[in-house]
Design an enzyme around this catalytic site. Sequence first.
Site, PDB file in Angstrom:
ATOM      1  N   HIS A   1      -3.514 -13.648  -1.157  1.00 25.01           N
ATOM      2  CA  HIS A   1      -2.159 -13.444  -0.618  1.00 25.01           C
ATOM      3  C   HIS A   1      -1.823 -14.608   0.313  1.00 25.01           C
ATOM      4  CE1 HIS A   1      -1.922  -9.254  -1.951  1.00 25.01           C
ATOM      5  NE2 HIS A   1      -3.093  -9.004  -1.390  1.00 25.01           N
TER       6      HIS A   1
ATOM      7  N   ASP B   1      -3.023  -4.703  -6.826  1.00 29.10           N
ATOM      8  CA  ASP B   1      -2.198  -5.894  -6.592  1.00 29.10           C
ATOM      9  C   ASP B   1      -2.844  -7.150  -7.184  1.00 29.10           C
ATOM     10  OD1 ASP B   1      -4.011  -5.251  -4.499  1.00 29.10           O
ATOM     11  OD2 ASP B   1      -3.103  -6.721  -3.175  1.00 29.10           O
TER      12      ASP B   1
ATOM     13  N   HIS C   1       0.862  -1.195   0.000  1.00 31.06           N
ATOM     14  CA  HIS C   1       0.000   0.000   0.000  1.00 31.06           C
ATOM     15  C   HIS C   1       0.894   1.240   0.000  1.00 31.06           C
ATOM     16  CE1 HIS C   1      -3.741  -2.095   1.990  1.00 31.06           C
ATOM     17  NE2 HIS C   1      -3.755  -2.207   0.676  1.00 31.06           N
TER      18      HIS C   1
ATOM     19  N   HIS D   1     -12.407  -6.150   1.484  1.00 33.23           N
ATOM     20  CA  HIS D   1     -12.336  -4.940   2.263  1.00 33.23           C
ATOM     21  C   HIS D   1     -12.660  -3.683   1.452  1.00 33.23           C
ATOM     22  CE1 HIS D   1      -8.172  -3.485   0.879  1.00 33.23           C
ATOM     23  NE2 HIS D   1      -8.413  -4.567   0.190  1.00 33.23           N
TER      24      HIS D   1
ATOM     25  N   TYR E   1      -2.538  -9.052   9.240  1.00 38.37           N
ATOM     26  CA  TYR E   1      -3.317  -8.696   8.041  1.00 38.37           C
ATOM     27  C   TYR E   1      -4.724  -8.261   8.455  1.00 38.37           C
ATOM     28  CZ  TYR E   1      -4.870  -9.503   3.184  1.00 38.37           C
ATOM     29  OH  TYR E   1      -5.348  -9.375   1.912  1.00 38.37           O
TER      30      TYR E   1
ATOM     31  N   GLU F   1      -8.379  -3.725  -6.636  1.00 42.29           N
ATOM     32  CA  GLU F   1      -7.130  -3.129  -6.164  1.00 42.29           C
ATOM     33  C   GLU F   1      -5.977  -3.666  -7.011  1.00 42.29           C
ATOM     34  OE1 GLU F   1      -6.589  -3.194  -1.917  1.00 42.29           O
ATOM     35  OE2 GLU F   1      -5.089  -1.602  -2.018  1.00 42.29           O
TER      36      GLU F   1
ATOM     37  N   ASP G   1      -8.862 -11.022  -0.949  1.00 40.10           N
ATOM     38  CA  ASP G   1      -8.046 -10.574   0.185  1.00 40.10           C
ATOM     39  C   ASP G   1      -8.420 -11.238   1.515  1.00 40.10           C
ATOM     40  OD1 ASP G   1      -6.166  -8.726  -0.850  1.00 40.10           O
ATOM     41  OD2 ASP G   1      -7.709  -7.213  -1.058  1.00 40.10           O
TER      42      ASP G   1
ATOM     43  N   HIS H   1     -11.743  -8.328  -7.253  1.00 39.87           N
ATOM     44  CA  HIS H   1     -11.437  -7.084  -6.516  1.00 39.87           C
ATOM     45  C   HIS H   1     -10.525  -6.257  -7.413  1.00 39.87           C
ATOM     46  CE1 HIS H   1     -10.068  -4.479  -3.340  1.00 39.87           C
ATOM     47  NE2 HIS H   1      -8.997  -5.147  -3.001  1.00 39.87           N
TER      48      HIS H   1
END
Length: 422
Positions: free
Chosen positions: A250, A83, A23, A170, A217, A81, A189, A79
């Site tokens: 992850h 990554d 992040h 999230h 996490y 995001e 996530d 998702h």
Amino acid sequence: MVTELAKGVYWVGVVDWGLRLFHGHELSTHRGSSYNAYLIVDDKIALVDTVWEPFAEELLANIRQVIDPARIDYIIANHSEVDHSGALPMILRHCPNATVYCSKRGLDSFRGHYHADWKLQAVSTGQRLPLSFTAEGGCATKTTAEGGSATNAGGRGGRELVFIEAPMLHWPDSMFTYLTGDNILMPNDAFGQHYATGFRFNDQVDEAQLQQEALKYYVNILTPYSEQVIKKIDEVLALNLPVSMIAPSHGVIWRKDPLQIVHAYRRWAQQQPEASAVILYDTMWQATRKMAEAIADGLAESGVPHQLHHVAVTDRNDVLVDVFKSKAVIIGSPTLNRGLLPSIAPLLEDLRGLRFKNKIGAAFGSYGWAAEGVKSIEEHFAKCGIPLAAPGVGAKWQPGPEDLEKCRQLGRTVAAAVKNKA
Ligand code: FEO
């Protein structure tokens, strides 16, 4: 190294061994991370999630070990995001026939990130995407799988992907994907860990390290959404889906006792801290340090477990794990410029943003000519809805014996409150 998780189901992600900050510079990742992507080869071929853009070529090479990427029919983007979606633009150039499936909220976030004219298909909870041809028709009207080569698992008797929207686990767009037949939940996530390893499964790695990373996490990413976590977990458990693996985006895959992490999340989301305390302080000329240590003595006299962190030289995300675990949060800073030492500010911001529940607070610190630090910390506790266990303790210049006794007494008072309210 590509790993086959079940017949025709492959981990094709990448391990980011060297990652130490995530992040941007917000989150420490002492043990690196991985970006997990899953390739399911059936009559239809689906890729579930991609990886961060710098690793796009590695993802593509992994896919090529199994099939020609041009054969991919579906890309499930759980998702947006980066990554997990950063490699999408490149992957899509190699998958001309692929449709991208995302949640309804994903339409907005994928378009906002990429401003591209992709074939995005929104799905909602309960929608199914058949992967196998079936006698009844299934995803097509064929009755058997085509091929049967090493790059085609063959039909698996009506395997389907089932989607479960998981808003705020999230991000608003977050979604889980469940593979029937093999009973693999791919929750993106949720249930992940920033944990680089050459192993793929939880039963292959150090248990204590894994639990530590999974908790870190949760604390740093999911704490503010704990109420949604409980609701979503209860909703998913009520479905009584058989689960043989939980494969997050992850870290390692939960294969041994896969629901253990679901139950751990439910427990963490309740935010019932331990009967312990954490002392967070910064210091200029050791006055506030001496006060912090005297408070620790008071806690120790009372038999209350405690951690003491000099926050200017301690990893913020690790400190937050101790904040999460502890009932009492005791913060100290000398007064500087009618406020606090700047190193304290990020923790105060996290105390607000992560919305910790069921805490009690206390403040302390030295001052010279303006006793503002303690007041400032106490005002912040009030803003965060954290009640004070006791009035704060200030010490003018260096603390003398009486000041240090007041600090020890603060420790004892906080200890009593911890024991009463735990
Ligand atoms: Fe691992 Fe929300 O991205």
